[in-house]
Write a protein that holds these residues in place. Structure first.
Motif, PDB file in Angstrom:
ATOM      1  N   ASN A  82       0.544  -1.325  -0.069  1.00  0.00           N
ATOM      2  CA  ASN A  82       0.133  -0.119   0.013  1.00  0.00           C
ATOM      3  C   ASN A  82       1.074   1.431   0.233  1.00  0.00           C
ATOM      4  O   ASN A  82       0.410   2.557  -0.447  1.00  0.00           O
ATOM      5  CB  ASN A  82      -1.472  -0.369   1.544  1.00  0.00           C
ATOM      6  CG  ASN A  82      -2.407  -1.126   0.849  1.00  0.00           C
ATOM      7  OD1 ASN A  82      -3.216  -0.892  -0.229  1.00  0.00           O
ATOM      8  ND2 ASN A  82      -2.301  -1.526   2.202  1.00  0.00           N
ATOM      9  N   GLU A 138       3.559   1.493  -1.807  1.00  0.00           N
ATOM     10  CA  GLU A 138       4.141   1.710  -2.895  1.00  0.00           C
ATOM     11  C   GLU A 138       3.670   1.990  -3.931  1.00  0.00           C
ATOM     12  O   GLU A 138       3.286   2.984  -4.517  1.00  0.00           O
ATOM     13  CB  GLU A 138       4.756   0.123  -3.217  1.00  0.00           C
ATOM     14  CG  GLU A 138       5.096   0.346  -4.787  1.00  0.00           C
ATOM     15  CD  GLU A 138       5.508  -1.149  -5.155  1.00  0.00           C
ATOM     16  OE1 GLU A 138       6.193  -1.214  -6.064  1.00  0.00           O
ATOM     17  OE2 GLU A 138       4.842  -2.201  -4.969  1.00  0.00           O
ATOM     18  N   LYS A 139       2.075   1.630  -3.235  1.00  0.00           N
ATOM     19  CA  LYS A 139       1.002   2.365  -4.046  1.00  0.00           C
ATOM     20  C   LYS A 139       0.230   3.819  -3.777  1.00  0.00           C
ATOM     21  O   LYS A 139       0.303   4.146  -5.346  1.00  0.00           O
ATOM     22  CB  LYS A 139      -0.569   1.356  -4.105  1.00  0.00           C
ATOM     23  CG  LYS A 139      -1.583   1.675  -5.164  1.00  0.00           C
ATOM     24  CD  LYS A 139      -3.271   1.073  -4.497  1.00  0.00           C
ATOM     25  CE  LYS A 139      -3.508   0.729  -3.335  1.00  0.00           C
ATOM     26  NZ  LYS A 139      -4.784  -0.350  -2.869  1.00  0.00           N
ATOM     27  N   TYR A 188       3.615   5.447  -6.320  1.00  0.00           N
ATOM     28  CA  TYR A 188       3.010   5.821  -7.446  1.00  0.00           C
ATOM     29  C   TYR A 188       2.549   6.868  -8.195  1.00  0.00           C
ATOM     30  O   TYR A 188       1.740   7.076  -8.675  1.00  0.00           O
ATOM     31  CB  TYR A 188       1.995   4.403  -7.859  1.00  0.00           C
ATOM     32  CG  TYR A 188       2.014   4.176  -8.592  1.00  0.00           C
ATOM     33  CD1 TYR A 188       3.364   3.245 -10.648  1.00  0.00           C
ATOM     34  CD2 TYR A 188       1.103   4.192 -10.237  1.00  0.00           C
ATOM     35  CE1 TYR A 188       3.793   3.037 -11.449  1.00  0.00           C
ATOM     36  CE2 TYR A 188       0.975   4.105 -11.491  1.00  0.00           C
ATOM     37  CZ  TYR A 188       1.888   3.530 -11.802  1.00  0.00           C
ATOM     38  OH  TYR A 188       1.748   3.049 -13.092  1.00  0.00           O
ATOM     39  N   LEU A 189       0.800   6.153  -7.207  1.00  0.00           N
ATOM     40  CA  LEU A 189      -0.311   7.281  -7.191  1.00  0.00           C
ATOM     41  C   LEU A 189      -0.117   8.915  -7.552  1.00  0.00           C
ATOM     42  O   LEU A 189       0.025   9.566  -8.333  1.00  0.00           O
ATOM     43  CB  LEU A 189      -1.700   7.088  -6.567  1.00  0.00           C
ATOM     44  CG  LEU A 189      -2.433   5.860  -6.466  1.00  0.00           C
ATOM     45  CD1 LEU A 189      -2.676   5.759  -5.759  1.00  0.00           C
ATOM     46  CD2 LEU A 189      -2.713   5.971  -8.530  1.00  0.00           C
ATOM     47  N   SER A 244      -6.523  -2.535  -7.371  1.00  0.00           N
ATOM     48  CA  SER A 244      -4.231  -3.006  -7.108  1.00  0.00           C
ATOM     49  C   SER A 244      -3.738  -2.223  -8.047  1.00  0.00           C
ATOM     50  O   SER A 244      -4.503  -2.212  -9.017  1.00  0.00           O
ATOM     51  CB  SER A 244      -4.771  -4.368  -7.433  1.00  0.00           C
ATOM     52  OG  SER A 244      -3.190  -4.961  -7.544  1.00  0.00           O
ATOM     53  N   LEU A 245      -2.452  -2.083  -7.693  1.00  0.00           N
ATOM     54  CA  LEU A 245      -1.487  -0.986  -8.665  1.00  0.00           C
ATOM     55  C   LEU A 245      -0.866  -2.926  -9.001  1.00  0.00           C
ATOM     56  O   LEU A 245      -1.112  -2.292 -10.773  1.00  0.00           O
ATOM     57  CB  LEU A 245      -0.070  -1.382  -7.435  1.00  0.00           C
ATOM     58  CG  LEU A 245       1.220  -0.289  -7.807  1.00  0.00           C
ATOM     59  CD1 LEU A 245       0.715   0.517  -9.118  1.00  0.00           C
ATOM     60  CD2 LEU A 245       2.072  -0.040  -7.032  1.00  0.00           C
ATOM     61  N   ILE A 255      -4.080  -0.455 -11.431  1.00  0.00           N
ATOM     62  CA  ILE A 255      -3.389   0.889 -11.902  1.00  0.00           C
ATOM     63  C   ILE A 255      -1.952   0.911 -12.809  1.00  0.00           C
ATOM     64  O   ILE A 255      -2.019   1.865 -13.806  1.00  0.00           O
ATOM     65  CB  ILE A 255      -3.204   1.632 -10.965  1.00  0.00           C
ATOM     66  CG1 ILE A 255      -4.479   1.720  -9.995  1.00  0.00           C
ATOM     67  CG2 ILE A 255      -2.712   2.391 -10.812  1.00  0.00           C
ATOM     68  CD1 ILE A 255      -4.036   2.104  -8.915  1.00  0.00           C
ATOM     69  N   GLY A 256      -0.768   0.278 -12.356  1.00  0.00           N
ATOM     70  CA  GLY A 256       0.427  -0.156 -13.503  1.00  0.00           C
ATOM     71  C   GLY A 256       0.038  -0.129 -14.208  1.00  0.00           C
ATOM     72  O   GLY A 256       0.620   0.493 -15.752  1.00  0.00           O
ATOM     73  N   GLN A 276       4.819  -6.301 -14.643  1.00  0.00           N
ATOM     74  CA  GLN A 276       4.585  -6.330 -13.527  1.00  0.00           C
ATOM     75  C   GLN A 276       6.575  -6.886 -13.162  1.00  0.00           C
ATOM     76  O   GLN A 276       6.662  -6.400 -11.979  1.00  0.00           O
ATOM     77  CB  GLN A 276       4.226  -7.239 -12.401  1.00  0.00           C
ATOM     78  CG  GLN A 276       2.344  -7.209 -12.602  1.00  0.00           C
ATOM     79  CD  GLN A 276       1.056  -8.209 -12.473  1.00  0.00           C
ATOM     80  OE1 GLN A 276       1.680  -9.088 -12.580  1.00  0.00           O
ATOM     81  NE2 GLN A 276       0.067  -7.860 -12.614  1.00  0.00           N
TER      82      GLN A 276
END
Length: 379
Positions: free
Chosen positions: A190, A192-193, A196-197, A218-219, A223-224, A283
């Motif tokens: 979380n 990392e997410k 990233y956001l 989920s990243l 999302i990623g 990923q």
């Protein structure tokens, strides 16, 4: 204790007959609910009829099959009478009718006692400042919040505030998307997410608060991969955010099938297909850039083409080669040549970086050797 084969077959027959499943549908059912084979045909059949009664539809209807397939594997572990009692209590207490019953079944509310539901609802109402109507609306939409201990919710709110969310913002996020209450915001995933956001998608604090669905998505699985796919297929420049391009909502909206149908092969010069393979490759590349290369999010944003570069054939062998050069020559820094990793042909890369005097030659033999050390990746 293992059941005799003939008893297992009786249970299978009862399921197939009750729901009128084809063989392929039965296989999918068993993949979702393997524990049902532990129980007698009578118990399993009674559970299915109980669900139909809660939904107020015939047991053979598509709705029953759809709801059951959306439930967790714990569905058949609960006695049907208890299942009926708890889901009925939930619907009577908070309202919502069939929609609420469906949500309750899919979110395992039948594993929570009536007394616990009432106590947790009262604590959440006080904690989040909800009115009775707001409580009913939030709970029937997201019953999962009643499966969380209020102390866990309070702890997770504090952890979210540690990431620069004010108390009011944390309450608003949880109120808009109660399922987030179950997320541990101190976990590495979380953290990392959120990073990233903020740094890759460049979402402001106000945007994160107003778009809580971003926090619950989920990243790695959505999302990623989707954000990178949109940058590539729409030809968005690195200095433009997805919010600026009005594509941000597509990062979380739509099913994978609908997303692929809308955006696959939009660019004739760079045909792209959004599928499980694309997500897996994203990923792997993201993990390699962050964990193996140690790049910052700013470095990745400045050189997004790295995320579109083959890991096995290009990125990993070339990075390994540059690291060897860095080890052999103290003034050489591999991180100063990120663009070359993705943009040069093999021939030009070899010309630019091979050093015969140091015994380092970038050629087919080196690439094959480097790939052999990357067997954990499978592009």
């Amino acid at each position: 204790m293992a059941r005799p084969l003939d008893q297992v077959q009786s249970t299978l027959w009862a399921i197939q007959q009750a729901l009128r499943l084809r063989d392929d549908q039965l296989r999918a059912f068993l993949k979702q609910h393997p524990y049902c084979l532990r129980y007698t045909p009578e118990r399993v059949s009674q559970t299915l009829h109980t669900i139909a009664e809660l939904l107020a539809v015939p047991v053979t209807s598509d709705e029953v099959q759809k709801v059951v397939m959306g439930c967790s594997e714990r569905l058949f572990t609960q006695d049907s009478a208890k299942l009926s009692q708890l889901v009925s209590f939930f619907c009577e207490k908070f309202g919502g009718g069939q929609r609420a019953a469906t949500a309750a079944l899919k979110r395992d509310i039948y594993l929570v006692s009536a007394e616990t539901m009432k106590a947790r609802a009262a604590e959440l109402k006080t904690m989040l400042g909800w009115t009775n109507d707001e409580l009913d609306q939030r709970v029937t939409t997201n019953p999962v919040i009643l499966t969380q201990n209020p102390s866990t919710v309070a702890s997770n709110m504090q952890k979210l505030q540690a990431h620069s969310f004010s108390s009011t913002q944390a309450v608003n996020v949880f109120a808009s998307s109660p399922s987030i209450a179950g997320y541990d915001w101190s976990s590495s995933a979380n953290k990392e997410k959120l990073t990233y956001l903020r740094h890759v998608l460049q979402l402001s604090q106000a945007e994160l608060t107003s778009r809580p669905v971003m926090l619950s998505t989920s990243l790695a699985r959505r999302i990623g991969p989707r954000s990178e796919f949109l940058y590539a297929c729409k030809g968005i420049s690195p200095d433009t955010t997805l919010a600026d391009s009005r594509l941000l909502s597509y990062v979380v909206a739509l099913s994978d099938a609908k997303f692929a149908a809308r955006f696959n092969n939009l660019s004739a010069s760079l045909p792209l297909v959004y599928d499980d393979q694309f997500k897996r490759h994203w990923q792997q590349r993201w993990s390699f850039l962050v964990c193996e290369m140690g790049l910052s999010y700013a470095d990745i944003c400045a050189c997004r083409i790295l995320l579109q570069t083959s890991l096995l054939n290009t990125l990993a062998p070339r990075w390994h080669f540059l690291i060897l050069l860095e080890t052999a020559e103290s003034e050489f820094k591999a991180a100063d040549h990120l663009t070359a990793l993705a943009t040069l042909s093999d021939e030009h890369f070899a010309q630019a970086f091979s050093s015969a005097s140091m015994g380092l030659v970038y050629d087919q033999n080196f690439m094959l050797s480097a790939r052999g050390n990357l067997c954990r990746f499978s592009e």
